[in-house]
Motif scaffolding. Structure first.
Motif, PDB file in Angstrom:
ATOM      1  N   PRO A  14      11.304   7.257  -8.243  1.00  0.00           N
ATOM      2  CA  PRO A  14      11.684   5.851  -8.446  1.00  0.00           C
ATOM      3  C   PRO A  14      12.910   5.449  -7.646  1.00  0.00           C
ATOM      4  O   PRO A  14      13.027   4.300  -7.220  1.00  0.00           O
ATOM      5  N   ASP A  15      13.827   6.401  -7.443  1.00  0.00           N
ATOM      6  CA  ASP A  15      15.050   6.061  -6.727  1.00  0.00           C
ATOM      7  C   ASP A  15      14.826   5.939  -5.230  1.00  0.00           C
ATOM      8  O   ASP A  15      15.544   5.193  -4.548  1.00  0.00           O
ATOM      9  N   ASP A  16      13.889   6.675  -4.706  1.00  0.00           N
ATOM     10  CA  ASP A  16      13.637   6.650  -3.266  1.00  0.00           C
ATOM     11  C   ASP A  16      12.146   6.874  -3.014  1.00  0.00           C
ATOM     12  O   ASP A  16      11.727   7.977  -2.649  1.00  0.00           O
ATOM     13  N   PRO A  17      11.314   5.869  -3.242  1.00  0.00           N
ATOM     14  CA  PRO A  17       9.855   6.058  -3.093  1.00  0.00           C
ATOM     15  C   PRO A  17       9.475   6.334  -1.639  1.00  0.00           C
ATOM     16  O   PRO A  17       9.966   5.685  -0.718  1.00  0.00           O
ATOM     17  N   ASP A  18       8.548   7.301  -1.505  1.00  0.00           N
ATOM     18  CA  ASP A  18       8.063   7.680  -0.183  1.00  0.00           C
ATOM     19  C   ASP A  18       6.848   6.824   0.175  1.00  0.00           C
ATOM     20  O   ASP A  18       5.963   6.605  -0.657  1.00  0.00           O
ATOM     21  N   GLU A  19       6.789   6.376   1.419  1.00  0.00           N
ATOM     22  CA  GLU A  19       5.675   5.527   1.827  1.00  0.00           C
ATOM     23  C   GLU A  19       4.360   6.279   1.762  1.00  0.00           C
ATOM     24  O   GLU A  19       3.337   5.726   1.343  1.00  0.00           O
ATOM     25  N   ASP A  20       4.367   7.539   2.153  1.00  0.00           N
ATOM     26  CA  ASP A  20       3.139   8.339   2.083  1.00  0.00           C
ATOM     27  C   ASP A  20       2.658   8.492   0.649  1.00  0.00           C
ATOM     28  O   ASP A  20       1.450   8.481   0.378  1.00  0.00           O
ATOM     29  N   ALA A  21       3.608   8.642  -0.263  1.00  0.00           N
ATOM     30  CA  ALA A  21       3.226   8.756  -1.670  1.00  0.00           C
ATOM     31  C   ALA A  21       2.596   7.458  -2.172  1.00  0.00           C
ATOM     32  O   ALA A  21       1.607   7.465  -2.911  1.00  0.00           O
ATOM     33  N   ILE A  22       3.186   6.312  -1.765  1.00  0.00           N
ATOM     34  CA  ILE A  22       2.618   5.020  -2.150  1.00  0.00           C
ATOM     35  C   ILE A  22       1.193   4.887  -1.615  1.00  0.00           C
ATOM     36  O   ILE A  22       0.272   4.447  -2.316  1.00  0.00           O
ATOM     37  N   VAL A  23       1.000   5.245  -0.346  1.00  0.00           N
ATOM     38  CA  VAL A  23      -0.330   5.151   0.272  1.00  0.00           C
ATOM     39  C   VAL A  23      -1.317   6.044  -0.460  1.00  0.00           C
ATOM     40  O   VAL A  23      -2.480   5.672  -0.706  1.00  0.00           O
ATOM     41  N   SER A  61       8.870  -4.947   2.837  1.00  0.00           N
ATOM     42  CA  SER A  61       8.292  -3.756   3.464  1.00  0.00           C
ATOM     43  C   SER A  61       7.330  -3.040   2.520  1.00  0.00           C
ATOM     44  O   SER A  61       6.225  -2.641   2.918  1.00  0.00           O
ATOM     45  N   TRP A  62       7.753  -2.888   1.250  1.00  0.00           N
ATOM     46  CA  TRP A  62       6.867  -2.216   0.302  1.00  0.00           C
ATOM     47  C   TRP A  62       5.613  -3.045   0.025  1.00  0.00           C
ATOM     48  O   TRP A  62       4.515  -2.486  -0.096  1.00  0.00           O
ATOM     49  N   LEU A  63       5.769  -4.327  -0.064  1.00  0.00           N
ATOM     50  CA  LEU A  63       4.589  -5.175  -0.278  1.00  0.00           C
ATOM     51  C   LEU A  63       3.619  -5.088   0.885  1.00  0.00           C
ATOM     52  O   LEU A  63       2.393  -5.129   0.702  1.00  0.00           O
ATOM     53  N   ARG A  64       4.158  -4.968   2.085  1.00  0.00           N
ATOM     54  CA  ARG A  64       3.295  -4.857   3.264  1.00  0.00           C
ATOM     55  C   ARG A  64       2.510  -3.556   3.207  1.00  0.00           C
ATOM     56  O   ARG A  64       1.301  -3.526   3.466  1.00  0.00           O
ATOM     57  N   VAL A  65       3.177  -2.464   2.873  1.00  0.00           N
ATOM     58  CA  VAL A  65       2.502  -1.160   2.779  1.00  0.00           C
ATOM     59  C   VAL A  65       1.412  -1.205   1.710  1.00  0.00           C
ATOM     60  O   VAL A  65       0.271  -0.746   1.930  1.00  0.00           O
ATOM     61  N   VAL A  66       1.741  -1.756   0.562  1.00  0.00           N
ATOM     62  CA  VAL A  66       0.772  -1.791  -0.536  1.00  0.00           C
ATOM     63  C   VAL A  66      -0.390  -2.699  -0.195  1.00  0.00           C
ATOM     64  O   VAL A  66      -1.557  -2.380  -0.460  1.00  0.00           O
ATOM     65  N   ARG A  67      -0.097  -3.847   0.420  1.00  0.00           N
ATOM     66  CA  ARG A  67      -1.163  -4.790   0.735  1.00  0.00           C
ATOM     67  C   ARG A  67      -2.156  -4.206   1.727  1.00  0.00           C
ATOM     68  O   ARG A  67      -3.357  -4.447   1.644  1.00  0.00           O
ATOM     69  N   ILE A  68      -1.672  -3.452   2.683  1.00  0.00           N
ATOM     70  CA  ILE A  68      -2.555  -2.864   3.691  1.00  0.00           C
ATOM     71  C   ILE A  68      -3.449  -1.801   3.077  1.00  0.00           C
ATOM     72  O   ILE A  68      -4.620  -1.670   3.446  1.00  0.00           O
ATOM     73  N   ASN A  69      -2.943  -1.048   2.089  1.00  0.00           N
ATOM     74  CA  ASN A  69      -3.652   0.125   1.584  1.00  0.00           C
ATOM     75  C   ASN A  69      -4.340  -0.090   0.239  1.00  0.00           C
ATOM     76  O   ASN A  69      -5.155   0.743  -0.162  1.00  0.00           O
ATOM     77  N   LEU A  70      -4.046  -1.179  -0.460  1.00  0.00           N
ATOM     78  CA  LEU A  70      -4.617  -1.395  -1.777  1.00  0.00           C
ATOM     79  C   LEU A  70      -5.724  -2.453  -1.715  1.00  0.00           C
ATOM     80  O   LEU A  70      -5.658  -3.380  -0.909  1.00  0.00           O
TER      81      LEU A  70
END
Length: 837
Positions: free
Chosen positions: A572-581, A704-713
């Protein structure tokens, strides 16, 4: 002197005109010359004498039986007459009492309250006796007719009445009379059955008469039915049935065409076969009718595909096929090829010759094609059950032979599935165009399946399910080794700034789930296992098989998804982009599997399975989600996983936003700075403030996080995610600014509004009015922009303590609590305005 020889006197014959045509034909046939008379007269005379004595004995027995029964019914008639005389006397006494004592007397009331009900009861009893006697006499007459006709059929055997020299004409005449008597017997049984059905329906307490008649009819049928079948088989043999199976090119799985004796019948043979076929059909219809009545069955609208007359065709040909089956146990594909070839070669002749006979027999909804194919499938099923599946089941228990047994089992199931489709294709569904819709749903050819074997052998059904599950898991394990099978394909995504109102979105009708390829492989395996049992007749057996294969396989894959989530470290303190994907891929997988399971569950096939399960076990709770779906439990579990994983992503983004924006929230200088010469309206019009520097980083991280999530979700879950995220940000910011004791100045209000506009701009690509998803921030700004007089007035209202929440509604405040509103109003700074005043 020699005496003159005179010829013998001529034989004195009766006048020809006194004889019937039938007798003349008989005499001409057997006594055409004087020599025939001298040779055959004694033999014929003794035979006729013997037959006459037998018939006289039977007639005497019948006369004695009739006499006994007449005496029995006469005695009952005397009892009925006595009862009627007693009734007549009672009626006369009643009339005298009424005329003597009047209507209002006590005696008349006694007559009205006691005698009349007793009289009515007596009348009902007499009426019941009369109805019973009439029914018994009617049944006795019908049973007598049945016994007479049945005795003639069983006694009349062509070739036994006369010597071998009796002509074909005589045999034909006797056969015709025998057939007429058989039809009379069947008609008598149908009439008896009609009477008994009425008795059971309206006089269910007449058990004795029903039992007595059933016993007599059963005895007659026990003797009559074998005779009818024996005559039918003899007739088939005379037609050349069964034909020889010519099996050339067996090595290539090819069988030459087989001639059909049914098509080659001559006119006389065709007539005899037609009569025998119709008689068998009528006898079978009668048997089903009696069974329905005796076992109190609810008559099924769906017809039975089995016909005795068709079975008699299949039975002899099956014995010849089994001779070849025994040589092909290790090559079962030849067995299936032979059965299909024989079925196909004969089905046209069966339909052309036998279907008109079935129609003449008035067997509604019976199809010659279906009965023929069904019987052939039953022959194959019996052989496979006795000679092959039992062998494979024993081999499976032996460790060294287990792998070979599994391979042979799966190969045999492949052949069965393909064979069932071939056999069902032989049956045209146009035979069922007049059937009701519910019959079409189940499919007329549902029962035409070799998989019927597993409906009665639950141990084999469990073994088959176990083998299918292990084979499916073996296929999936190969795909699971490839990490690329979990990668999400984002080639179809046009980018973060894509307009949601674009033509592509408006015209799109298929939701992009963006599920990883492994899910498609998994669902394909699940559907293949489901389709393996589609031709199984028993709904309960199909449901058990699917639960043990596809259902069990689903839960195993769910465990794989959970294990993959647990191995994904999302801090939670430092979410990894790969983990989100990676988590987005799991959410997409859960969403896509849910969609497919709901799609399958909406089909009539799975609705049938669900209904059958509910009838055989306790029903699911009414408030359970998707309780009407066959995969309701699986869908519920997937939904829970999907929601939990989405909440993990939302919590990580919110926690990251909170950490990055901590300095912004805690820095009160942004909002407490004052301006000397401008009021709130002037600030809004003249000062163009930029977004706070320490808030830019938080917004950039959020974007940035919304962009990553939007592309992959997938789009559905992303829509839920950003709405939940907006709700979380709205509560976090409103709570922070309402409780941090910040004294908002005019310039601070304008700065706060500029910062919030920047926050709304982040969510602008997702909807036209993002401010609707930040109601708390919107209301804080509304409170901060109130004039001093309005603030004081509102504070006064809130200080009363009565209906404070209701007083906020006219001001457009419905999401903030009363305490939050009071805190915001206290933190409003009007110091500069007071100084100027």
């Amino acid at each position: 002197m020699t005496m003159e020889r005179h010829p013998p006197p001529p034989i004195s014959l009766p006048n020809v005109t006194d004889l019937s045509p039938l007798l003349l034909g008989f005499l001409d046939e057997h006594f055409s010359t004087h020599q025939d008379l001298s040779l055959n007269a004694s033999l014929l005379s003794s035979s006729l004498s013997q037959q006459c004595s037998e018939l006289d004995a039977q007639l005497g027995n019948l006369q004695n039986d009739v006499t006994k029964r007449a005496v029995s019914w006469i005695s009952r008639s005397f009892l009925a007459k006595s009862a009627l005389d007693e009734l007549n006397r009672n009626m006369q006494n009643l009339s005298l009492r009424i005329s003597r004592h009047g209507v209002g007397s006590k005696k008349f009331q006694k007559v009205l309250n006691e005698d009349l009900p007793r009289l009515a009861k007596e009348l009902n009893r007499i009426e019941s006796i009369r109805s019973y006697v009439e029914t018994a006499l009617q049944l006795e007459a019908l049973v007598g007719d049945l016994e007479d006709a049945a005795l003639f059929v069983m006694a009349c055997r062509p070739g036994n009445l006369f010597s071998k020299r009796i002509s074909d004409w005589s045999v034909s005449m006797d056969s015709a009379r025998k057939h007429d008597k058989l039809l009379q017997a069947i008609k008598a049984m149908n009439d008896i059955e009609q009477v008994l059905e009425t008795v059971v329906k309206f006089h269910s307490h007449w058990h004795s008469i029903v039992r007595s008649v059933d016993n007599r009819v059963d005895k007659i049928l026990a003797s009559l039915r074998p005779q009818v079948f024996s005559d039918h088989r003899a007739l088939l043999a005379s037609l050349g049935w069964p034909p020889k199976l010519l099996t050339s090119n067996v090595g290539n799985g090819q069988i030459t065409c087989i001639p059909n004796p049914l098509v080659l019948m001559q006119e006389e043979k065709r007539r005899s076969y037609s009569e025998s076929f119709i008689a068998l059909c009528a006898l079978q219809h009668l048997q089903r009718r009696r069974e329905d009545r005796q076992h109190n069955f609810v008559k099924q609208k769906k017809h039975n595909m089995q016909l005795w007359a068709i079975d008699e065709l299949v039975s002899p040909i099956a014995s010849r096929m089994e001779h070849h089956f025994a040589n092909w146990i290790e090559q079962p594909e030849y067995i299936f090829a032979l059965v299909y070839k024989v079925s196909k070669d004969f089905i046209t002749g069966v339909d052309d010759v036998l279907q008109p006979l079935i129609d003449r027999a008035r067997l509604i909804s019976c199809s010659a094609k279906e009965a023929w194919v069904f019987a052939m499938v039953q022959v194959l099923s019996c052989f496979l059950e006795k000679r092959i599946f039992s062998l494979l089941a024993d081999r499976y228990k032996v460790k060294l032979m287990k792998l070979d047994a599994i391979s042979s089992w799966l190969r045999l199931i492949d052949l069965i599935v393909a064979f069932d489709k071939q056999m069902q294709s032989l049956v045209n569904l146009d035979t069922g165009i007049f059937l009701i819709e519910s019959e079409k749903i189940d499919g007329l050819s549902r029962g035409i399946s070799v998989l019927t074997i597993f409906c009665n052998r639950l141990d084999w059904l469990r073994l088959w399910a176990k083998i299918e599950f292990k084979n499916a898991w073996k296929k999936l394990k190969v795909e699971l080794k490839e990490e690329k099978m979990w990668m999400i394909d984002n080639k179809s995504t046009s980018g973060f700034d894509r307009d949601l109102d674009s033509v592509h979105r408006i015209l799109s009708t298929v939701e992009d789930h963006r599920a990883p390829p492994i899910v498609e492989v998994f669902l394909k395996i699940v559907w293949e296992m489901t389709e393996r049992c589609q031709t199984m007749p028993s709904i309960i057996s199909r449901a058990r098989f699917i639960r043990s294969t596809a259902g069990k396989f689903l839960w195993c894959f769910f465990k794989i998804l959970l294990l993959r989530f647990k191995t994904t470290e999302l801090h939670p303190d430092d979410p990894d982009e790969d983990a989100i994907v990676r988590i987005c891929g799991l959410v997409n997988a859960a969403r896509y599997i849910q969609t497919k399971l709901r799609e399958w569950g909406d089909s009539l096939e799975f609705l049938e399975l669900k209904i059958a399960e509910n009838e055989s076990s306790k029903p699911i709770e009414d408030d359970a989600m998707d309780s009407s779906s066959f995969y309701s439990e699986e869908i519920r579990s997937l939904s829970e996983m999907e929601i939990n994983w989405l909440m993990e992503i939302i919590a990580a983004i919110l926690r990251q936003f909170e950490l990055v924006s901590w300095e912004y929230v805690e820095n009160k200088d942004h909002f407490e700075q004052d301006q000397d010469d401008k009021n709130i309206v002037g600030l809004t019009q003249a000062i163009d403030l930029t977004v706070s520097t320490d808030f830019v980083e938080a917004l950039d991280a959020l974007k940035s996080w919304l962009r990553v999530v939007r592309i992959n979700l997938n789009s559905k879950d992303f829509s839920d995610l950003w709405r939940s995220l907006a709700d979380g940000l709205d509560h976090y910011i409103s709570r922070s600014f309402a409780t941090n004791e910040i004294c908002f100045s005019c310039k601070g209000i304008h700065q706060f509004e500029a910062d919030m506009q920047a926050l709304l701009f982040v969510f602008q690509p997702f909807c036209a009015r993002p401010q609707a998803f930040f109601p708390c921030i919107k209301e804080i700004l509304k409170l901060l922009k109130l004039k001093k007089e309005e603030v004081k007035q509102l504070q006064a209202v809130l200080s009363n303590g009565e209906n404070r929440a209701r007083c906020l509604r006219p001001h457009g405040i419905s999401h903030l609590s009363v305490n939050q509103v009071a805190q915001v109003l206290r933190n409003r700074n009007f110091a500069s305005a007071i100084t100027r005043g």
